[in-house]
Design a protein around this motif. Sequence first.
Motif, PDB file in Angstrom:
ATOM      1  N   TYR A 175       0.840  -1.209   0.125  1.00 41.90           N
ATOM      2  CA  TYR A 175       0.143  -0.094  -0.077  1.00 41.90           C
ATOM      3  C   TYR A 175       0.910   1.233   0.146  1.00 41.90           C
ATOM      4  O   TYR A 175       2.160   1.102   0.560  1.00 41.90           O
ATOM      5  N   GLU A 176       0.332   2.238  -0.371  1.00 46.07           N
ATOM      6  CA  GLU A 176       0.977   3.608  -0.275  1.00 46.07           C
ATOM      7  C   GLU A 176       1.104   4.367   1.011  1.00 46.07           C
ATOM      8  O   GLU A 176       0.065   4.668   1.518  1.00 46.07           O
ATOM      9  N   VAL A 177       2.354   4.167   1.411  1.00 43.21           N
ATOM     10  CA  VAL A 177       2.495   4.713   2.775  1.00 43.21           C
ATOM     11  C   VAL A 177       3.749   5.567   2.930  1.00 43.21           C
ATOM     12  O   VAL A 177       4.755   5.272   1.951  1.00 43.21           O
ATOM     13  N   GLY A 178       3.867   6.425   3.630  1.00 47.07           N
ATOM     14  CA  GLY A 178       5.077   7.129   3.945  1.00 47.07           C
ATOM     15  C   GLY A 178       6.250   6.540   4.588  1.00 47.07           C
ATOM     16  O   GLY A 178       7.458   6.988   4.374  1.00 47.07           O
ATOM     17  N   ALA A 181      -7.716   2.708   6.476  1.00 50.13           N
ATOM     18  CA  ALA A 181      -6.932   3.629   7.101  1.00 50.13           C
ATOM     19  C   ALA A 181      -6.520   4.683   6.185  1.00 50.13           C
ATOM     20  O   ALA A 181      -6.457   5.918   6.666  1.00 50.13           O
ATOM     21  N   LEU A 182      -6.134   4.240   5.144  1.00 46.89           N
ATOM     22  CA  LEU A 182      -5.649   5.020   3.944  1.00 46.89           C
ATOM     23  C   LEU A 182      -7.034   5.938   3.352  1.00 46.89           C
ATOM     24  O   LEU A 182      -6.824   7.003   3.011  1.00 46.89           O
ATOM     25  N   ASP A 183      -8.116   5.405   3.390  1.00 48.44           N
ATOM     26  CA  ASP A 183      -9.203   6.318   2.977  1.00 48.44           C
ATOM     27  C   ASP A 183      -9.449   7.420   3.903  1.00 48.44           C
ATOM     28  O   ASP A 183      -9.690   8.554   3.649  1.00 48.44           O
ATOM     29  N   PHE A 184      -9.290   6.936   5.329  1.00 52.10           N
ATOM     30  CA  PHE A 184      -9.435   7.977   6.224  1.00 52.10           C
ATOM     31  C   PHE A 184      -8.248   9.180   6.464  1.00 52.10           C
ATOM     32  O   PHE A 184      -8.789  10.140   6.455  1.00 52.10           O
ATOM     33  N   TYR A 185      -7.233   8.459   6.014  1.00 51.57           N
ATOM     34  CA  TYR A 185      -6.201   9.605   5.756  1.00 51.57           C
ATOM     35  C   TYR A 185      -6.386  10.506   4.750  1.00 51.57           C
ATOM     36  O   TYR A 185      -6.048  11.613   4.845  1.00 51.57           O
ATOM     37  N   THR A 186      -6.715  10.017   3.483  1.00 48.85           N
ATOM     38  CA  THR A 186      -6.944  10.789   2.316  1.00 48.85           C
ATOM     39  C   THR A 186      -7.975  11.865   2.591  1.00 48.85           C
ATOM     40  O   THR A 186      -8.019  13.159   2.634  1.00 48.85           O
ATOM     41  N   SER A 217       0.673   8.051  12.649  1.00 46.14           N
ATOM     42  CA  SER A 217       0.906   6.819  12.614  1.00 46.14           C
ATOM     43  C   SER A 217      -0.401   5.891  12.829  1.00 46.14           C
ATOM     44  O   SER A 217      -0.962   6.278  14.073  1.00 46.14           O
ATOM     45  N   SER A 218      -0.935   5.312  12.013  1.00 47.60           N
ATOM     46  CA  SER A 218      -2.021   4.434  12.131  1.00 47.60           C
ATOM     47  C   SER A 218      -1.841   3.110  12.417  1.00 47.60           C
ATOM     48  O   SER A 218      -1.441   2.134  11.708  1.00 47.60           O
ATOM     49  N   ALA A 219      -2.286   2.587  13.924  1.00 44.70           N
ATOM     50  CA  ALA A 219      -2.077   1.355  14.232  1.00 44.70           C
ATOM     51  C   ALA A 219      -3.269   0.355  13.458  1.00 44.70           C
ATOM     52  O   ALA A 219      -3.225  -0.700  13.229  1.00 44.70           O
ATOM     53  N   ILE A 220      -4.522   1.126  13.140  1.00 38.80           N
ATOM     54  CA  ILE A 220      -5.640   0.490  12.583  1.00 38.80           C
ATOM     55  C   ILE A 220      -5.116  -0.011  11.246  1.00 38.80           C
ATOM     56  O   ILE A 220      -5.512  -1.029  10.447  1.00 38.80           O
ATOM     57  N   PHE A 221      -4.080   0.465  10.546  1.00 33.80           N
ATOM     58  CA  PHE A 221      -3.545   0.090   9.105  1.00 33.80           C
ATOM     59  C   PHE A 221      -3.049  -1.239   9.252  1.00 33.80           C
ATOM     60  O   PHE A 221      -3.206  -1.880   8.335  1.00 33.80           O
TER      61      PHE A 221
END
Length: 306
Positions: free
Chosen positions: A45-48, A225-230, A214-218
Amino acid sequence: MTLAPDELARRIGSGLLSFPVTHFREDLSFDEAAYREHVAHLGQYEVGGLFAAGGTGEFFSLTPAEVEQVTAAAVDAAPEGTPILAPAGYGTRTAIELAQAAERAGAEGILLFPPYLTEAGQDGLADHVEAVCKATRLGVVVYSRANAVYAPQTLERLAESCPNLVGYKDGRGDIEAMTRIYARLGERFTYIGGLPTAEMFALPYLELGVTTYSSAIFNFLPEFALDFYTAVRERRHDTVLSHLREFVLPYTEIRNREAGYAVSIVKAGLTAVGRTAGPVRPPLTDLTEAELAELTALVGKLPKAA
């Protein structure tokens, strides 16, 4: 090739971050094969960046040798281009050894946890950070929480004396302090939201220059988690509030029932989606069977696409 500290800062500030759990067998030994598979899965997945053996990865329960082993496994398993950061902590000399072990393992950066147990004044905390930064060429992110609360003027001193100190992770949730730090230091640091279940604070923190968290849910719901971040980055308040209501708020209600559940519930989440990571190590305790069933039902209510 190891990222330069300024490039690491840019990378981790540009996307969602996560701390993979550390997989254990039933006898509590490190399950390296399962851990490698998990890191490879998350790296798709696309992560930093991913933080190996961090707080959610039970850094506090790992030996220094295990920390290096976990870090090396993460570096080897992560897809090319996914930055891996490793932990350093405890006393200053141990933190230096852990930072140097991270270099040997191929990590791209260091997350510097608070010193073990003892309280310290600002000069002592600054000396601690400076010693670790000078001992490594890697970019360092300092973690402010518990007995390591850094005043704005201390961070300004460190920004001047430590060119490779590139990030500030907030684990306190003090809005006034974050405002003072950002007003004083601006974009000198990459700011990371680091409170347990950081999604709860992501939207208000964005206005303070905290571009990532930092997302633990990811670990177990990467798409969600990515949808939430976006949605946070695009300031889509309705989507953020919807996700909070449908999952994050009831999730945190389970998390708050027992000290240490901020980590335990993440491993339970992996069990809920069929990707079991094994038990947590003492002093943590696993969720009860009833709580696991409750969490599994909560996950099951989410739309399949999320």
